[in-house]
Design a protein around this motif. Structure first.
Motif, PDB file in Angstrom:
ATOM      1  N   UNK A   1     -14.097   4.614  -4.364  1.00 46.34           N
ATOM      2  CA  UNK A   1     -13.492   5.820  -3.786  1.00 46.34           C
ATOM      3  C   UNK A   1     -14.549   6.910  -3.656  1.00 46.34           C
ATOM      4  N   UNK A   2     -14.621   7.488  -2.489  1.00 44.32           N
ATOM      5  CA  UNK A   2     -15.546   8.603  -2.283  1.00 44.32           C
ATOM      6  C   UNK A   2     -14.740   9.883  -2.484  1.00 44.32           C
ATOM      7  N   UNK A   3     -14.695  10.331  -3.730  1.00 41.65           N
ATOM      8  CA  UNK A   3     -13.865  11.491  -4.051  1.00 41.65           C
ATOM      9  C   UNK A   3     -14.355  12.760  -3.357  1.00 41.65           C
ATOM     10  N   UNK A   4     -15.610  12.783  -2.932  1.00 36.99           N
ATOM     11  CA  UNK A   4     -16.122  13.954  -2.215  1.00 36.99           C
ATOM     12  C   UNK A   4     -15.451  14.100  -0.849  1.00 36.99           C
ATOM     13  N   UNK A   5     -14.979  12.983  -0.300  1.00 39.82           N
ATOM     14  CA  UNK A   5     -14.330  13.027   1.015  1.00 39.82           C
ATOM     15  C   UNK A   5     -12.814  13.146   0.920  1.00 39.82           C
ATOM     16  N   UNK A   6     -12.270  13.058  -0.289  1.00 35.10           N
ATOM     17  CA  UNK A   6     -10.825  13.152  -0.470  1.00 35.10           C
ATOM     18  C   UNK A   6     -10.438  14.552  -0.914  1.00 35.10           C
ATOM     19  N   UNK A   7      -9.291  15.016  -0.435  1.00 35.39           N
ATOM     20  CA  UNK A   7      -8.779  16.288  -0.933  1.00 35.39           C
ATOM     21  C   UNK A   7      -8.259  16.065  -2.346  1.00 35.39           C
ATOM     22  N   UNK A   8      -8.046  17.140  -3.056  1.00 35.02           N
ATOM     23  CA  UNK A   8      -7.495  17.026  -4.404  1.00 35.02           C
ATOM     24  C   UNK A   8      -6.109  16.379  -4.341  1.00 35.02           C
ATOM     25  N   UNK A   9      -5.325  16.721  -3.319  1.00 26.42           N
ATOM     26  CA  UNK A   9      -3.994  16.125  -3.147  1.00 26.42           C
ATOM     27  C   UNK A   9      -4.093  14.613  -2.940  1.00 26.42           C
ATOM     28  N   UNK A  10      -5.054  14.170  -2.149  1.00 25.74           N
ATOM     29  CA  UNK A  10      -5.238  12.726  -1.922  1.00 25.74           C
ATOM     30  C   UNK A  10      -5.639  12.009  -3.212  1.00 25.74           C
ATOM     31  N   UNK A  11      -6.485  12.654  -4.009  1.00 30.58           N
ATOM     32  CA  UNK A  11      -6.881  12.062  -5.290  1.00 30.58           C
ATOM     33  C   UNK A  11      -5.683  11.939  -6.226  1.00 30.58           C
ATOM     34  N   UNK A  12      -4.874  12.999  -6.303  1.00 28.92           N
ATOM     35  CA  UNK A  12      -3.682  12.985  -7.160  1.00 28.92           C
ATOM     36  C   UNK A  12      -2.695  11.933  -6.665  1.00 28.92           C
ATOM     37  N   UNK A  13      -2.471  11.876  -5.350  1.00 27.96           N
ATOM     38  CA  UNK A  13      -1.541  10.883  -4.801  1.00 27.96           C
ATOM     39  C   UNK A  13      -1.995   9.459  -5.105  1.00 27.96           C
ATOM     40  N   UNK A  14      -3.307   9.212  -5.033  1.00 30.44           N
ATOM     41  CA  UNK A  14      -3.835   7.889  -5.382  1.00 30.44           C
ATOM     42  C   UNK A  14      -3.492   7.546  -6.828  1.00 30.44           C
ATOM     43  N   UNK A  15      -3.734   8.504  -7.737  1.00 25.96           N
ATOM     44  CA  UNK A  15      -3.456   8.277  -9.154  1.00 25.96           C
ATOM     45  C   UNK A  15      -1.963   8.026  -9.383  1.00 25.96           C
ATOM     46  N   UNK A  16      -1.100   8.832  -8.785  1.00 30.84           N
ATOM     47  CA  UNK A  16       0.345   8.683  -8.979  1.00 30.84           C
ATOM     48  C   UNK A  16       0.844   7.344  -8.426  1.00 30.84           C
ATOM     49  N   UNK A  17       0.300   6.920  -7.293  1.00 31.53           N
ATOM     50  CA  UNK A  17       0.669   5.613  -6.738  1.00 31.53           C
ATOM     51  C   UNK A  17       0.291   4.488  -7.691  1.00 31.53           C
ATOM     52  N   UNK A  18      -0.879   4.612  -8.300  1.00 32.42           N
ATOM     53  CA  UNK A  18      -1.322   3.592  -9.253  1.00 32.42           C
ATOM     54  C   UNK A  18      -0.411   3.549 -10.479  1.00 32.42           C
ATOM     55  N   UNK A  19      -0.012   4.716 -10.970  1.00 34.75           N
ATOM     56  CA  UNK A  19       0.877   4.776 -12.130  1.00 34.75           C
ATOM     57  C   UNK A  19       2.202   4.079 -11.810  1.00 34.75           C
ATOM     58  N   UNK A  20       2.782   4.395 -10.663  1.00 41.90           N
ATOM     59  CA  UNK A  20       4.052   3.775 -10.280  1.00 41.90           C
ATOM     60  C   UNK A  20       3.901   2.268 -10.085  1.00 41.90           C
ATOM     61  N   UNK A  21       2.804   1.861  -9.469  1.00 41.74           N
ATOM     62  CA  UNK A  21       2.553   0.441  -9.195  1.00 41.74           C
ATOM     63  C   UNK A  21       2.417  -0.364 -10.482  1.00 41.74           C
ATOM     64  N   UNK A  22       1.780   0.214 -11.500  1.00 44.58           N
ATOM     65  CA  UNK A  22       1.495  -0.512 -12.740  1.00 44.58           C
ATOM     66  C   UNK A  22       2.584  -0.355 -13.807  1.00 44.58           C
ATOM     67  N   UNK A  23       3.528   0.531 -13.581  1.00 47.47           N
ATOM     68  CA  UNK A  23       4.611   0.751 -14.544  1.00 47.47           C
ATOM     69  C   UNK A  23       5.534  -0.466 -14.567  1.00 47.47           C
ATOM     70  N   UNK A  24       5.893  -0.909 -15.786  1.00 46.50           N
ATOM     71  CA  UNK A  24       6.809  -2.044 -15.951  1.00 46.50           C
ATOM     72  C   UNK A  24       8.141  -1.560 -16.511  1.00 46.50           C
ATOM     73  N   UNK A  25       8.090  -0.898 -17.663  1.00 48.48           N
ATOM     74  CA  UNK A  25       9.291  -0.354 -18.306  1.00 48.48           C
ATOM     75  C   UNK A  25       8.850   0.552 -19.444  1.00 48.48           C
ATOM     76  N   UNK A  26       9.823   1.129 -20.141  1.00 51.35           N
ATOM     77  CA  UNK A  26       9.484   1.979 -21.272  1.00 51.35           C
ATOM     78  C   UNK A  26      10.694   2.689 -21.828  1.00 51.35           C
ATOM     79  N   UNK A  27      10.448   3.490 -22.846  1.00 50.37           N
ATOM     80  CA  UNK A  27      11.492   4.290 -23.487  1.00 50.37           C
ATOM     81  C   UNK A  27      10.972   5.706 -23.671  1.00 50.37           C
TER      82      UNK A  27
END
Length: 139
Positions: A44-70
């Protein structure tokens, strides 16, 4: 009837202390990043991404990798243990940062994660201010 999803590797991410009343009974099961995903993060070239794009990437990864929890939720009068959802996993900065760090394999205290995120935000802000200042002086 379909077969349940086969998960080869799973990690328990402790959410203790990330919200009021959250003890060791609060956690998220996640799948760790694969080599391919780590290469994607490294490329990822974070210099070319906006802060919003970086955050959205991270949030997408969290949702994608989430299985379950309490987690503990407030029902208006008291806290009660409840099943965690993918949306809960990105409900606050602290929760999303902790889970993302565990997905990637960072071994940092949540307080250190927040400090690193703040320093990165200041760096991005400083770079954009510097770019504006240098372009103004060159005219």
């Amino acid at each position: 009837m379909s077969e349940p999803k086969r998960i080869v590797s799973i990690k328990k991410s402790s959410l203790e202390g990330l919200s009021h009343e959250w003890g060791d009974e609060c956690y998220a099961y996640i799948t760790p990043a694969t080599y391919e995903e780590m290469l994607e993060v490294n490329e990822l070239n974070t210099a070319e991404l906006t802060q919003r794009e970086q955050v959205n990437f991270q949030l997408e990864q969290v949702k994608k990798h989430f299985v379950s929890g309490k987690i503990k939720v407030f029902n208006g009068t008291e806290f009660e243990l409840a099943d965690m959802t993918a949306e809960d996993a990105v409900a606050t900065i602290a929760i999303a940062d902790k889970i993302y760090a565990d997905i990637i394999g960072f071994e940092l205290d949540p307080k250190d994660l927040r400090k690193a995120a703040q320093e990165n935000a200041l760096q991005v802000k400083s770079e954009s201010t510097t770019e504006t200042s240098s372009s103004e002086t060159s005219e």
